[in-house]
Design an enzyme around this catalytic site. Structure first.
Site, PDB file in Angstrom:
ATOM      1  N   ASP A 282      -7.621  -4.903 -13.059  1.00 27.94           N
ATOM      2  CA  ASP A 282      -7.621  -3.422 -13.149  1.00 27.94           C
ATOM      3  C   ASP A 282      -6.322  -2.914 -13.754  1.00 27.94           C
ATOM      4  O   ASP A 282      -6.314  -2.043 -14.621  1.00 27.94           O
ATOM      5  CB  ASP A 282      -7.942  -2.744 -11.800  1.00 27.94           C
TER       6      ASP A 282
ATOM      7  N   GLY B 215      -7.925  -7.311   2.778  1.00 25.53           N
ATOM      8  CA  GLY B 215      -8.367  -7.328   1.387  1.00 25.53           C
ATOM      9  C   GLY B 215      -9.584  -6.446   1.168  1.00 25.53           C
ATOM     10  O   GLY B 215     -10.227  -6.494   0.123  1.00 25.53           O
ATOM     11  N   LEU B 216      -9.940  -5.625   2.173  1.00 20.63           N
ATOM     12  CA  LEU B 216     -11.082  -4.705   2.019  1.00 20.63           C
ATOM     13  C   LEU B 216     -10.600  -3.268   1.822  1.00 20.63           C
ATOM     14  O   LEU B 216     -11.353  -2.314   1.973  1.00 20.63           O
ATOM     15  CB  LEU B 216     -12.004  -4.795   3.247  1.00 20.63           C
ATOM     16  N   SER B 217      -9.304  -3.123   1.537  1.00 24.51           N
ATOM     17  CA  SER B 217      -8.720  -1.829   1.152  1.00 24.51           C
ATOM     18  C   SER B 217      -8.686  -0.787   2.257  1.00 24.51           C
ATOM     19  O   SER B 217      -9.081   0.364   2.054  1.00 24.51           O
ATOM     20  CB  SER B 217      -9.458  -1.243  -0.053  1.00 24.51           C
TER      21      SER B 217
ATOM     22  N   GLU C 193       0.231   4.968  -2.994  1.00 26.48           N
ATOM     23  CA  GLU C 193       0.392   3.536  -2.698  1.00 26.48           C
ATOM     24  C   GLU C 193       1.555   2.952  -3.514  1.00 26.48           C
ATOM     25  O   GLU C 193       2.356   2.170  -3.023  1.00 26.48           O
ATOM     26  CB  GLU C 193      -0.914   2.808  -3.031  1.00 26.48           C
TER      27      GLU C 193
ATOM     28  N   ASP D 238      -9.163   0.137  -6.014  1.00 23.57           N
ATOM     29  CA  ASP D 238      -9.470   0.350  -4.594  1.00 23.57           C
ATOM     30  C   ASP D 238      -9.672   1.826  -4.285  1.00 23.57           C
ATOM     31  O   ASP D 238     -10.626   2.221  -3.614  1.00 23.57           O
ATOM     32  CB  ASP D 238      -8.327  -0.176  -3.715  1.00 23.57           C
TER      33      ASP D 238
HETATM   34  C1  GLA Z   1      -5.483  -5.046  -4.777  1.00 23.20           C
HETATM   35  C2  GLA Z   1      -5.053  -3.831  -5.627  1.00 23.20           C
HETATM   36  C3  GLA Z   1      -6.083  -3.533  -6.711  1.00 23.20           C
HETATM   37  C4  GLA Z   1      -6.444  -4.787  -7.508  1.00 23.20           C
HETATM   38  C5  GLA Z   1      -6.768  -5.958  -6.575  1.00 23.20           C
HETATM   39  C6  GLA Z   1      -6.962  -7.236  -7.321  1.00 23.20           C
HETATM   40  O1  GLA Z   1      -6.616  -4.761  -4.018  1.00 23.20           O
HETATM   41  O2  GLA Z   1      -4.882  -2.695  -4.814  1.00 23.20           O
HETATM   42  O3  GLA Z   1      -5.594  -2.520  -7.550  1.00 23.20           O
HETATM   43  O4  GLA Z   1      -5.424  -5.109  -8.408  1.00 23.20           O
HETATM   44  O5  GLA Z   1      -5.733  -6.165  -5.613  1.00 23.20           O
HETATM   45  O6  GLA Z   1      -8.082  -7.159  -8.138  1.00 23.20           O
END
Ligand code: GLA
Length: 371
Positions: free
Chosen positions: A22, A109-111, A145, A157
């Site tokens: 991204d 890793g789920l934001s 962020e 995300d």
């Molecule tokens: C994190 C970052 C995203 C993206 C992912 C990897 O989640 O926040 O912007 O770069 O890693 O794809």
């Protein structure tokens, strides 16, 4: 919760494919999930944002005139950062009480961070009587962020959290922010999310390091070829111009070029309902994240390996920033229970950690309800 004015939810996300591209201007395929952050908000007539949580005993009071002072808070720093960036963009911040209820596991890793930032900004807008545009909310949340918590993240995300649509993945071009919504039709298959539950630290510094490497590589490549982002480099251009790069940078660029190509093919496979191809692409994506981008680690690799061994599983890969967190696996719906049981056992044996599984129900990203 009747005594609150609004209920605002913003989702966590998965990413079908397109990892670590991204911020290189590539396309990604995220989707908003049913794990989310919910904010109940009401005005309180003061100059404070009072935060409380359904799942934590903590109570935090943020002074609206000094929002820059809360970077070191354990809980409340994402909310403070989101409020500060929204304020700096010229929006009125009203004193309010915010009750937060987060079902996205932290650091998975789920934001969870994007869900918190997006829901906080949307809640502040709602309580101030503003109608916020979801894309603008996503962009401000990303700025929060980056500038407040120091993670130099891309837009995936926050965009997914704000703009996700029920039962759809987003084919999002991170260079132009053009977004095509594709129905997530997986036929007889289902996406299983699995958390490796390995606490990860250093993720921020390693993430920023990867990002810096791609920027350095772009700078070097631009001495030879006219591209405005790494995602614009075609596989054949990479063949011709990549050879001159230092070894590590060449590996990183190799991942980006390959992953962008995989996103392109995955979108076609999804549209055509070809799950075998989609599964193969997930496996290739993981291998590239492991070998070339080097953002996986022992535990995620073990979890993916256990999943890939199952004949009911067409593909599996790590999602998100990496160094721990969650995987997704494309699994025959009728075999989901057996799959989980096997993977749980094999992963525990290999690492000593217990995996947690979540459903991947795809929901709307942002919702705002007047109570
Ligand atoms: C994190 C970052 C995203 C993206 C992912 C990897 O989640 O926040 O912007 O770069 O890693 O794809």
């Amino acid at each position: 919760m009747k005594d609150y004015g609004f209920k605002v939810t913003a989702a966590g996300r998965i990413n079908l494919i397109g990892e670590h591209v991204d911020y290189c201007g590539g396309k990604v395929m995220p989707a908003a999930i049913s794990l989310k952050n919910t904010v109940y908000v009401r005005p309180n007539g003061t100059n404070k944002i009072n935060l409380s949580w359904t799942t934590l005993p903590d109570k935090v009071s943020l002074d609206i005139d000094n929002l820059q002072n809360y970077k070191d808070l354990k809980y409340g720093n994402y909310q403070a950062g989101a409020a500060l960036i929204w304020q700096k963009a010229g929006h009125k911040i009203c004193g309010c009480d915010m009750l937060q209820d987060c079902t996205v596991p932290f650091g998975s890793g789920l934001s969870s961070s994007a869900a918190i930032e997006v829901s906080t900004i949307a809640a502040l807008a709602a309580v101030a009587g503003e109608r916020a545009d979801p894309v603008d909310v996503a962009l401000k949340a990303q700025t929060a962020e980056r500038e407040y918590t120091g993670v130099n993240c891309g837009i995936m995300d926050q965009y997914a959290s704000a703009c996700g649509k029920k039962d759809h993945v987003m084919l999002l071009d991170c260079n132009t922010l053009e977004c095509e919504y594709l129905p997530l039709r997986l036929g007889d298959y289902y996406l299983i999310i699995a958390n490796c539950n390995k606490p990860h630290n250093l993720i921020e510094s390693k993430y920023n390091e990867r990002r810096a490497e791609t920027e350095e590589a772009l700078k070097l490549l631009r001495q030879k070829i006219d591209i405005n982002c790494l995602a614009n480099l075609t596989p054949s251009q990479f063949k011709s111009y990549g050879t001159g790069l230092p070894r590590i940078l060449k590996k990183r660029v190799g991942h980006v070029v390959g992953e962008c190509e995989r996103v392109r093919v995955a979108a076609q496979a999804l549209k055509a309902g070809n799950m075998e191809i989609l599964g193969r692409l997930l496996n290739l994506s993981h291998a590239s994240l492991r070998d070339d981008y080097e953002v996986t680690g022992r535990e995620p690799d073990a979890l993916v390996e256990a999943a890939q061994k199952q004949s009911c599983c067409l593909g599996s890969r790590l999602i998100g920033g990496g160094f721990g967190g969650c995987t997704i696996s494309l699994v025959k719906t009728s075999s989901v229970d057996d799959f989980k049981e096997f993977v749980y056992g094999a992963y525990l044996k290999a690492t000593g950690y217990k995996a947690t599984f979540y459903n991947s129900d795809i929901e709307d990203g942002l919702t705002i309800t007047k109570l």
